[in-house]
Enzyme design. Structure first.
Site, PDB file in Angstrom:
ATOM      1  N   VAL A 308     -22.269  -6.237  21.893  1.00  9.17           N
ATOM      2  CA  VAL A 308     -23.415  -5.351  22.064  1.00  9.17           C
ATOM      3  C   VAL A 308     -23.016  -3.925  21.701  1.00  9.17           C
ATOM      4  O   VAL A 308     -21.842  -3.563  21.703  1.00  9.17           O
ATOM      5  CB  VAL A 308     -23.960  -5.397  23.513  1.00  9.17           C
ATOM      6  CG1 VAL A 308     -24.341  -6.821  23.903  1.00  9.17           C
ATOM      7  CG2 VAL A 308     -22.956  -4.837  24.511  1.00  9.17           C
ATOM      8  N   SER A 309     -24.011  -3.108  21.351  1.00  6.17           N
ATOM      9  CA  SER A 309     -23.850  -1.681  21.101  1.00  6.17           C
ATOM     10  C   SER A 309     -22.831  -1.423  19.991  1.00  6.17           C
ATOM     11  O   SER A 309     -22.952  -1.969  18.899  1.00  6.17           O
ATOM     12  CB  SER A 309     -23.477  -0.974  22.413  1.00  6.17           C
ATOM     13  OG  SER A 309     -23.633   0.416  22.314  1.00  6.17           O
ATOM     14  N   ASN A 310     -21.793  -0.630  20.253  1.00  7.47           N
ATOM     15  CA  ASN A 310     -20.794  -0.388  19.214  1.00  7.47           C
ATOM     16  C   ASN A 310     -20.102  -1.675  18.789  1.00  7.47           C
ATOM     17  O   ASN A 310     -19.761  -1.853  17.615  1.00  7.47           O
ATOM     18  CB  ASN A 310     -19.738   0.607  19.711  1.00  7.47           C
ATOM     19  CG  ASN A 310     -20.232   2.032  19.693  1.00  7.47           C
ATOM     20  OD1 ASN A 310     -21.318   2.322  19.209  1.00  7.47           O
ATOM     21  ND2 ASN A 310     -19.433   2.947  20.227  1.00  7.47           N
ATOM     22  N   ALA A 312     -21.501  -4.534  18.675  1.00  6.04           N
ATOM     23  CA  ALA A 312     -22.459  -5.218  17.803  1.00  6.04           C
ATOM     24  C   ALA A 312     -22.406  -4.645  16.398  1.00  6.04           C
ATOM     25  O   ALA A 312     -22.445  -5.385  15.404  1.00  6.04           O
ATOM     26  CB  ALA A 312     -23.864  -5.093  18.376  1.00  6.04           C
ATOM     27  N   HIS A 616     -31.240   0.321  26.607  1.00  3.67           N
ATOM     28  CA  HIS A 616     -29.840   0.126  26.239  1.00  3.67           C
ATOM     29  C   HIS A 616     -28.929  -0.259  27.402  1.00  3.67           C
ATOM     30  O   HIS A 616     -27.942  -0.961  27.196  1.00  3.67           O
ATOM     31  CB  HIS A 616     -29.301   1.399  25.579  1.00  3.67           C
ATOM     32  CG  HIS A 616     -28.105   1.161  24.719  1.00  3.67           C
ATOM     33  ND1 HIS A 616     -28.198   0.707  23.421  1.00  3.67           N
ATOM     34  CD2 HIS A 616     -26.780   1.267  24.966  1.00  3.67           C
ATOM     35  CE1 HIS A 616     -26.997   0.567  22.899  1.00  3.67           C
ATOM     36  NE2 HIS A 616     -26.112   0.899  23.823  1.00  3.67           N
TER      37      HIS A 616
END
EC number: 3.1.1.22
Length: 704
Positions: A308-310, A312, A616
């Site tokens: 997820v996030s960075n 991802a 988020h």
């Protein structure tokens, strides 16, 4: 029970000699496909966990422990590696997920919910073996931490690997609660990496650093084994300490490596590390009786790039850069991904059209860092994370007006202008509820970290007058000024830090505050005015929009992290919350989907899922102001992983791109209602017409 071994995966000099001699045999011998440790990997440490006293997923805490108080450390000044690992897993798991029962922990997700979604009574501990090593170029300057977890349920006859690159700037356990948990529950090996971020805290005053096992050591003693040591000579460090005492260098900000440009590379290396570990464990012995043969390869192993996030964004970058066929498919949530500018693309939602691929991360973060404190005054958010001071925010509004950045005569008008500017820039109207809280805990920390890393600035550069330090309590002799850090807090930093100050007792300081350095949020601008350091915010913004030497450095680094959106026909799923305020959908998921369709055309196998009432930070959903308004995106991450695995395993079709319409929990009196399945309906195999996200003629149309 835990057992450790630092030597079982080393190719010793004797082994190398045997391999060399066997290679000198006659030409009639059939060449063997031997398992060889990648050259970039250092010494491999391993530990086995029985799933009773300790385990891979929860560090022995189980579902109950992860939902309880932080695990205790016997000696805070000298914690053991096991204690630090337990703290790291506890904090990283909870940083990703809402661990309240009302939010779905223990029913929709959690260690006790099995791979099929069945809620059980167990604590969900998972036995297996964990392997850790550095990836480095020999200098000790990179020291990317790599980790592979192999659950006892791994089946070499039906092998799978899942990547778990850390989110944010977290350490190697950063994705334990997202793709890590999914992989372990499904019997897959999990390939983790901190991607060059993580807990690399260099205490410059005392010259101590973090090392791989979580402990701290002097920079001299650690040498090349340090997670991160600032690039300063002893003379330079002494001069820096004299001018700015009690400061810290942080790896992501100050490594001068711009690691984001290589996040795809590190993720691919983590997969290679996983193959090495698995083939050492399951591969047959070679004819020399020493080496192992490669049993598991991309030809017979499912590999899902995820996180997820960075993390991802790193998974997407890895899939783009994959030239060896290491990755079978991609399933990610809320990716931090930045695309090369391309005006061919348009994105339409309702009456709003945005042309192009969206803003880059530092562009929109430095803009938010300017506008959010003022916009906070009209943000509907009333949650516990909204710590914006109304008087200081009003002064920021005045400063923005004086600089021609917003309009309005009254503070209320100026705040409305700031909020309108954020929406006009690309934030969704649904993000307005969260602008205040995001400024309180995220915006400046991210903007400052990335300005430093993109420009490859060192700690001594004090970019835009900012630095990192512990600060005195408001009632102390040195209120809010830099002070020596707590030795106990630093000693446990491996287990508590998220890699981006403020973290582990280290705060952001404005060196240029009138009267002397102060905690940035309380610092004084020219005239003794508190305005959340408008000069620092304008300086950071100028690095993106300006032409100074520092701006040129930053913009060069920004150009190095652009992605192509070419997944080479790999099946892929992206899920993202429409209310994402940290990484807005207009700059990330939506344009990535559109550019993938442009560059791959008919070969594209990417589906994009946008979830209403999701944002988020699932970890904040347990708190007032979040709990009643928003639902966990993690529910849809799990479903995306399940769908991708089914596609790769059985050929099951991926869902069509769509908007998933959720139902907020609402309030029962002053408390949020417990979540039910009705709040989070599943992704549909085929979207209803009213919920479709489509692409045609270079236009992405998102259902309103």
């Amino acid at each position: 029970m835990t057992t450790t071994n630092r030597n079982n995966l080393k190719l010793t000099a004797l082994t190398a000699a045997v391999l060399t001699l066997s290679a000198c045999g006659g030409s009639d011998a059939v060449a063997e496909n031997k398992n060889v440790k990648p050259a970039y990997l250092g010494e491999v440490a391993s530990a086995s966990y029985d799933g009773i006293s300790d385990d891979l997923l929860t560090a022995g805490l189980g579902k109950t422990g992860l939902g309880g108080a932080a695990p205790a450390v016997v000696d805070p000044l000298s914690p053991t590696s096991a204690e630090l690992r337990k703290l790291a897993i506890f904090n990283n798991y909870r940083a990703i997920l809402d661990i309240t029962a009302g939010g779905g922990y223990g029913t929709l997700y959690g260690p006790n919910v099995d791979a099929k979604g069945v809620v059980g009574a167990s604590e969900g501990m998972i036995a297996g073996t964990e392997y850790i090593a550095y990836s480095d170029d020999g200098t000790g300057r990179q020291n990317i931490t790599m980790m592979v977890q192999v659950p006892a349920t791994f089946n070499p006859a039906s092998p799978c690997i899942v990547t778990a690159t850390s989110s944010g700037s977290r350490g190697v356990y950063g994705a334990i609660g997202s793709s890590g948990e999914w992989g372990l529950k499904n019997g897959c090996a999990v390939a983790y990496t901190d991607k060059g971020t993580g807990t690399g805290i260099h205490d410059l005053q005392n010259d101590t650093v973090n090392v791989q096992n979580g402990g701290r050591a002097s920079a001299t003693a650690a040498g090349k084994a340090s997670i991160f040591t600032a690039l300063l000579t002893s003379i330079e460090r002494a001069a820096f300490n004299l001018a700015t005492p009690n400061r810290f260098a942080i790896k992501h900000a100050h490594s001068q490596q711009n690691p984001e440009k290589d996040w795809g590379k590190w993720t691919l290396q983590s997969v290679e590390f996983a193959y090495f570990v698995l083939n050492q464990k399951y591969g047959d012995l070679a004819s020399d009786g020493v080496a192992h043969l490669k049993k598991l390869t991309p030809a017979n192993t499912i590999v899902i790039a995820s996180s997820v996030s960075n993390g991802a964004g790193a998974a997407l970058a890895a899939a783009e850069q994959d030239t060896q066929g290491l990755i079978s498919g991609v399933a990610v949530a809320e990716p931090e991904v930045q695309l090369a500018p391309d005006a061919r693309l348009s994105i339409v939602r309702g009456t709003t059209t945005l042309v192009g691929t969206g803003k880059q991360l530092l562009d929109y973060f430095t803009l938010a860092n300017l506008l959010q404190p003022c916009a906070a005054l009209v943000s509907p958010s009333t949650n516990v994370f909204n710590t914006v001071n109304a008087a200081i925010a009003g002064n920021r509004c005045s400063a923005l007006k004086a600089n021609g950045l917003i309009t309005g005569t009254t503070t209320a008008e100026q705040a409305a202008s700031a909020m309108a500017a954020l929406v006009a820039a690309g934030w969704q109207p649904e993000s307005s509820d969260l602008q205040a809280s995001h400024y309180s805990f995220a915006t400046l920390p991210v903007a400052l970290t990335y300005a430093n890393t993109y420009g490859r600035f060192g700690v001594a550069d004090n970019l835009c007058g900012f630095s990192y330090a512990a600060t005195g309590a408001a009632t102390s002799a040195t209120p809010l000024a830099p002070v020596p850090a707590s030795a106990a807090v630093l000693a446990t930093s491996f287990g508590t830090s998220n890699g981006v100050p403020p973290t582990a007792g280290i705060n952001i300081v404005n060196n240029n505050s009138v009267g002397g350095p102060l905690l940035d949020a309380a610092s004084l601008s020219v005239g003794g005015v508190q305005d959340y350091n408008i000069a620092g915010a304008l300086c950071l913004r100028g690095l993106v929009t300006g032409t100074s030497a520092n701006a040129v450095r930053v913009q060069q680094g920004m150009s190095e992290v652009l992605r192509s959106a070419n997944l080479h026909g790999k099946p892929a799923l992206i899920v993202q919350g429409r209310s994402d305020t940290l990484l807005p959908v207009a700059f990330t998921g939506r344009p990535y989907f559109g550019m993938n369709k442009i560059v791959e055309g008919a070969n594209s196998r990417l589906s994009y899922i946008e979830v209403t009432n999701a944002q988020h930070f699932d970890a904040f959903l347990g708190f007032p102001g979040y709990a009643n308004r928003l639902v966990p995106l993690h529910r849809y991450f799990i479903q995306a992983m399940d769908m991708m695995y089914a596609n790769l395993k059985t050929g099951a079709a991926l869902p069509t791109s769509q908007v998933v319409r959720t139902v907020p929990r609402g309030l029962a009196g002053t408390a949020a209602n417990p979540i039910t399945a009705a709040n989070v309906p599943p992704i549909k195999a085929v979207a209803d017409v009213a919920d479709q996200i489509t692409f045609a003629n270079n236009v992405v149309t998102v259902a309103d």
